[in-house]
Design a protein around this motif. Structure first.
Motif, PDB file in Angstrom:
ATOM      1  N   ALA A   8       0.997  -1.276   0.005  1.00 29.10           N
ATOM      2  CA  ALA A   8       0.194  -0.478  -0.258  1.00 29.10           C
ATOM      3  C   ALA A   8       0.892   1.415   0.084  1.00 29.10           C
ATOM      4  O   ALA A   8       2.251   0.861  -0.141  1.00 29.10           O
ATOM      5  CB  ALA A   8      -0.873   0.146   1.181  1.00 29.10           C
ATOM      6  N   THR A  78     -10.772  -5.131   1.828  1.00 35.02           N
ATOM      7  CA  THR A  78     -11.753  -5.129   1.387  1.00 35.02           C
ATOM      8  C   THR A  78     -12.492  -3.943   1.223  1.00 35.02           C
ATOM      9  O   THR A  78     -13.103  -3.323   0.551  1.00 35.02           O
ATOM     10  CB  THR A  78     -12.574  -6.666   0.966  1.00 35.02           C
ATOM     11  OG1 THR A  78     -11.810  -7.337   0.258  1.00 35.02           O
ATOM     12  CG2 THR A  78     -13.425  -6.620  -0.543  1.00 35.02           C
ATOM     13  N   ASN A  81     -11.032  -0.488   1.493  1.00 30.24           N
ATOM     14  CA  ASN A  81     -11.028  -0.202  -0.083  1.00 30.24           C
ATOM     15  C   ASN A  81     -11.787  -0.116  -0.788  1.00 30.24           C
ATOM     16  O   ASN A  81     -12.451   0.958  -1.321  1.00 30.24           O
ATOM     17  CB  ASN A  81     -10.653  -1.681  -1.343  1.00 30.24           C
ATOM     18  CG  ASN A  81      -8.931  -1.832  -0.378  1.00 30.24           C
ATOM     19  OD1 ASN A  81      -8.573  -0.913  -0.061  1.00 30.24           O
ATOM     20  ND2 ASN A  81      -8.292  -2.807  -1.274  1.00 30.24           N
ATOM     21  N   GLN A  84     -12.413   3.569   0.050  1.00 28.55           N
ATOM     22  CA  GLN A  84     -11.750   4.133  -0.449  1.00 28.55           C
ATOM     23  C   GLN A  84     -12.031   6.027  -1.640  1.00 28.55           C
ATOM     24  O   GLN A  84     -12.749   5.514  -1.829  1.00 28.55           O
ATOM     25  CB  GLN A  84     -10.564   4.469  -0.853  1.00 28.55           C
ATOM     26  CG  GLN A  84     -10.063   3.192   0.185  1.00 28.55           C
ATOM     27  CD  GLN A  84      -8.917   4.411   1.169  1.00 28.55           C
ATOM     28  OE1 GLN A  84      -8.450   5.473   0.782  1.00 28.55           O
ATOM     29  NE2 GLN A  84      -9.852   4.431   2.580  1.00 28.55           N
ATOM     30  N   ASN A  89      -5.393   1.159  -3.472  1.00 25.91           N
ATOM     31  CA  ASN A  89      -5.763   0.850  -1.884  1.00 25.91           C
ATOM     32  C   ASN A  89      -4.545  -0.187  -1.587  1.00 25.91           C
ATOM     33  O   ASN A  89      -3.720   0.090  -1.887  1.00 25.91           O
ATOM     34  CB  ASN A  89      -7.071  -0.802  -2.893  1.00 25.91           C
ATOM     35  CG  ASN A  89      -8.120   0.000  -3.458  1.00 25.91           C
ATOM     36  OD1 ASN A  89      -9.040   1.137  -3.163  1.00 25.91           O
ATOM     37  ND2 ASN A  89      -8.813   0.036  -4.945  1.00 25.91           N
ATOM     38  N   HIS A  91      -3.053  -4.087  -1.338  1.00 25.97           N
ATOM     39  CA  HIS A  91      -3.449  -5.119  -2.063  1.00 25.97           C
ATOM     40  C   HIS A  91      -3.034  -6.313  -0.777  1.00 25.97           C
ATOM     41  O   HIS A  91      -2.076  -6.540   0.210  1.00 25.97           O
ATOM     42  CB  HIS A  91      -2.986  -4.453  -3.104  1.00 25.97           C
ATOM     43  CG  HIS A  91      -3.015  -3.271  -4.018  1.00 25.97           C
ATOM     44  ND1 HIS A  91      -4.183  -3.256  -5.029  1.00 25.97           N
ATOM     45  CD2 HIS A  91      -1.948  -2.218  -3.796  1.00 25.97           C
ATOM     46  CE1 HIS A  91      -3.871  -2.530  -4.938  1.00 25.97           C
ATOM     47  NE2 HIS A  91      -2.946  -0.976  -4.952  1.00 25.97           N
TER      48      HIS A  91
END
Length: 104
Positions: A8, A78, A81, A84, A89, A91
């Protein structure tokens, strides 16, 4: 047991640490890295004043995680993200471990 890798932007470091704690991941390693994106927008590439570097201050985490702790962590990331409003994001990749000498 699974190996997780999380990447990230540096700004998400505290969030990731909180997510790891919430998912009961008690041991992990992390390091600052330079993230790099290779696709330059054509409009930017023709701009004399644009930066030549596409690097971003990023962070990478590694952790050996109990199988049952992976889903809560994945769900937390998840959910983060989807909320956002920025381009970036968190990952995460989950890898199987065939053998190890680690004991939990």
């Amino acid at each position: 047991m699974k190996l997780i890798i999380i990447t990230a932007i540096k700004e998400f470091e505290a969030t990731i640490k909180k997510q790891l704690k919430t998912a009961e991941v008690t041991s992990f390693s992390f390091n600052d890295v330079s993230g790099y994106r290779n696709n330059i927008d054509a409009a930017l590439s023709s701009n004399w004043f644009s930066s030549e570097s596409n690097s971003t201050e990023s962070i990478v985490f590694f952790a050996f995680v109990k199988k049952e702790n992976v889903d809560p962590l994945m769900q937390s990331i998840t959910e983060f993200n989807t909320q956002q409003e920025t381009f970036s994001n968190i990952h995460i990749a989950v890898l199987n471990i065939e053998q190890t000498n680690l004991k939990f």
